[in-house]
Enzyme design. Structure first.
Site, PDB file in Angstrom:
ATOM      1  N   ASP A   1       0.868  -1.193   0.000  1.00  0.00           N
ATOM      2  CA  ASP A   1       0.000   0.000   0.000  1.00  0.00           C
ATOM      3  C   ASP A   1       0.897   1.234   0.000  1.00  0.00           C
ATOM      4  O   ASP A   1       2.089   1.156   0.330  1.00  0.00           O
ATOM      5  CB  ASP A   1      -0.915   0.032   1.231  1.00  0.00           C
ATOM      6  N   SER A   2       0.303   2.365  -0.344  1.00  0.00           N
ATOM      7  CA  SER A   2       1.046   3.620  -0.294  1.00  0.00           C
ATOM      8  C   SER A   2       1.418   3.980   1.145  1.00  0.00           C
ATOM      9  O   SER A   2       2.346   4.739   1.374  1.00  0.00           O
ATOM     10  CB  SER A   2       0.197   4.737  -0.904  1.00  0.00           C
TER      11      SER A   2
ATOM     12  N   TYR B   1      -0.792   8.673  -2.590  1.00  0.00           N
ATOM     13  CA  TYR B   1      -0.843   8.372  -4.011  1.00  0.00           C
ATOM     14  C   TYR B   1      -2.127   8.961  -4.628  1.00  0.00           C
ATOM     15  O   TYR B   1      -2.209   9.158  -5.835  1.00  0.00           O
ATOM     16  CB  TYR B   1      -0.877   6.854  -4.239  1.00  0.00           C
ATOM     17  N   GLY B   2      -3.111   9.164  -3.763  1.00  0.00           N
ATOM     18  CA  GLY B   2      -4.456   9.528  -4.240  1.00  0.00           C
ATOM     19  C   GLY B   2      -4.556  10.872  -4.926  1.00  0.00           C
ATOM     20  O   GLY B   2      -5.577  11.199  -5.521  1.00  0.00           O
TER      21      GLY B   2
ATOM     22  N   CYS C   1      -4.160  -1.300  -2.178  1.00  0.00           N
ATOM     23  CA  CYS C   1      -4.328   0.142  -2.333  1.00  0.00           C
ATOM     24  C   CYS C   1      -5.335   0.331  -3.465  1.00  0.00           C
ATOM     25  O   CYS C   1      -5.093  -0.128  -4.594  1.00  0.00           O
ATOM     26  CB  CYS C   1      -2.985   0.775  -2.699  1.00  0.00           C
ATOM     27  N   ASN C   2      -6.449   0.968  -3.143  1.00  0.00           N
ATOM     28  CA  ASN C   2      -7.474   1.168  -4.175  1.00  0.00           C
ATOM     29  C   ASN C   2      -6.970   2.055  -5.303  1.00  0.00           C
ATOM     30  O   ASN C   2      -7.290   1.835  -6.466  1.00  0.00           O
ATOM     31  CB  ASN C   2      -8.716   1.820  -3.563  1.00  0.00           C
TER      32      ASN C   2
ATOM     33  N   GLU D   1      -3.553   8.882   8.754  1.00  0.00           N
ATOM     34  CA  GLU D   1      -2.109   8.655   8.914  1.00  0.00           C
ATOM     35  C   GLU D   1      -1.540   9.505  10.055  1.00  0.00           C
ATOM     36  O   GLU D   1      -0.489   9.207  10.600  1.00  0.00           O
ATOM     37  CB  GLU D   1      -1.360   8.939   7.603  1.00  0.00           C
TER      38      GLU D   1
ATOM     39  N   CYS E   1     -11.018   3.005  -0.130  1.00  0.00           N
ATOM     40  CA  CYS E   1      -9.629   3.307   0.202  1.00  0.00           C
ATOM     41  C   CYS E   1      -9.315   2.445   1.417  1.00  0.00           C
ATOM     42  O   CYS E   1     -10.116   2.385   2.360  1.00  0.00           O
ATOM     43  CB  CYS E   1      -9.483   4.788   0.533  1.00  0.00           C
TER      44      CYS E   1
ATOM     45  N   HIS F   1      -7.529   2.812   3.827  1.00  0.00           N
ATOM     46  CA  HIS F   1      -7.404   3.522   5.105  1.00  0.00           C
ATOM     47  C   HIS F   1      -8.765   3.674   5.807  1.00  0.00           C
ATOM     48  O   HIS F   1      -8.826   3.762   7.034  1.00  0.00           O
ATOM     49  CB  HIS F   1      -6.859   4.931   4.880  1.00  0.00           C
TER      50      HIS F   1
HETATM   51  N1  DGL Z   1      -4.721   3.463   0.820  1.00  0.00           N
HETATM   52  C1  DGL Z   1      -4.798   4.080  -0.486  1.00  0.00           C
HETATM   53  C2  DGL Z   1      -6.023   3.594  -1.220  1.00  0.00           C
HETATM   54  O1  DGL Z   1      -6.572   2.540  -0.880  1.00  0.00           O
HETATM   55  C3  DGL Z   1      -4.846   5.582  -0.524  1.00  0.00           C
HETATM   56  C4  DGL Z   1      -3.884   6.364   0.212  1.00  0.00           C
HETATM   57  C5  DGL Z   1      -3.199   7.404  -0.638  1.00  0.00           C
HETATM   58  O2  DGL Z   1      -3.801   8.389  -1.100  1.00  0.00           O
HETATM   59  O3  DGL Z   1      -2.033   7.166  -0.863  1.00  0.00           O
HETATM   60  O4  DGL Z   1      -6.449   4.228  -2.143  1.00  0.00           O
END
Ligand code: DGL
Length: 287
Positions: A12-13, A44-45, A75-76, A166, A199, A201
């Site tokens: 995951d990110s 990453y989003g 990670c979505n 986070e 997501c 998270h």
């Molecule tokens: N956990 C990541 C997801 O499922 C998103 C976190 C990010 O923006 O990096 O999309």
């Protein structure tokens, strides 16, 4: 042939993917997991598809060093933007979280339709909260419509949630409540049968989301569904762990700091040992 003793690589990110690692450990306790969180380069989003693909490929290349039998993109954002390319990049199977989440959401909507909901149309509508990149990709509506073209997906980007999670914010924080109410308002107005936590998270705020939307809305957390896909894939490969002992969890992160230890157990539901620090510069060299 993949060795049953090999670990599963989970990426995951950040720390959100630990919710998926947790579901895999609950369903398949004998499996060892190598978890990689690109904590230095999160989020990453908000990044472009090319950057998300490049970063994710670097992290997965690193994970390939532990010779995993399977890779899970927990990670979505990376699943929505880069899964097809990543499947071409690697020789081991690569499982994303988006498809399993879509399958679970369609099942809930169908159940709601069968039981005849209180408001006409509610069963037809599925809500989605996710990062800006996941919403912008349209990957969830496409996956859901491929399963059932009659369903409507209403998506909302929630860019403030990942940083708050986070940072270790609690659901009871005033600011979390305010942000959630603002983001979830459209779903209160239009009535939905299910809300996809798009997501990895977001399950951390699941209770507060459920409380805001009420019991008529079923929350979809793709973690367990993804764990089931992992189990089926390993069974097909004859690669399920045969060990009589519980599997180990080793974590790798790109940002050194106290935050991982403080937060990881919240995502994982158990204590986590010291992570291994991998600098983003080291990742560039494995590209
Ligand atoms: N956990 C990541 C997801 O499922 C998103 C976190 C990010 O923006 O990096 O999309």
């Amino acid at each position: 042939m993949a060795s049953p003793a090999a670990p599963i690589g989970v990426f995951d990110s950040g720390l959100g993917g630990l919710t998926v690692a947790r579901a895999i450990r609950t369903l398949l306790p004998r499996e060892s997991i190598a978890y990689f969180g690109d904590t230095a380069r999160l989020p990453y989003g908000t990044k472009s598809p090319a950057t998300v693909h490049r970063f994710t490929r670097q992290c997965l290349r690193f994970l390939m060093g532990v010779r995993p039998k399977l890779l899970v993109v927990a990670c979505n954002t990376a699943s929505a933007l880069a899964l097809a390319q990543l499947r071409n990049d690697f020789e081991v199977p690569v499982i994303g979280v988006l498809e399993p989440g879509a399958v679970a959401a369609v099942e809930v909507a169908r159940q709601a339709a069968r039981s005849g909901g209180s408001t006409p149309g509610r069963a037809q509508r599925i809500g989605l909260i996710a990062t800006e990149a996941t919403i912008g990709s349209n990957a969830y509506p496409a996956a859901i419509r491929a399963l059932d073209p009659a369903l409507q997906v209403i998506g909302r980007a929630c860019p403030l949630l990942v940083p708050m999670i986070e940072e270790g914010r609690e659901e009871s924080d005033l600011i979390v409540g305010l942000v959630l109410r603002e983001y979830l308002q459209p779903f209160l107005e239009m009535e939905i049968s299910a809300l996809i936590l798009g997501c990895t998270h977001y399950p951390i705020f699941a209770s507060a989301v459920q409380e805001t939307l009420g019991e008529e809305v079923t929350l979809i957390d793709s973690a367990r569904q993804t764990a089931l896909v992992v189990r089926d894939q390993l069974a097909t490969m004859h690669a399920l762990s045969q060990s009589p002992h519980d599997g180990r969890l080793t974590c790798y992160v790109t940002d050194q700091g106290q935050r991982f230890e403080r937060l990881a157990s919240r995502f994982l539901g158990e204590a986590v040992g010291q992570p291994v620090w991998v600098t983003p510069e080291m990742l560039e060299t494995v590209e």
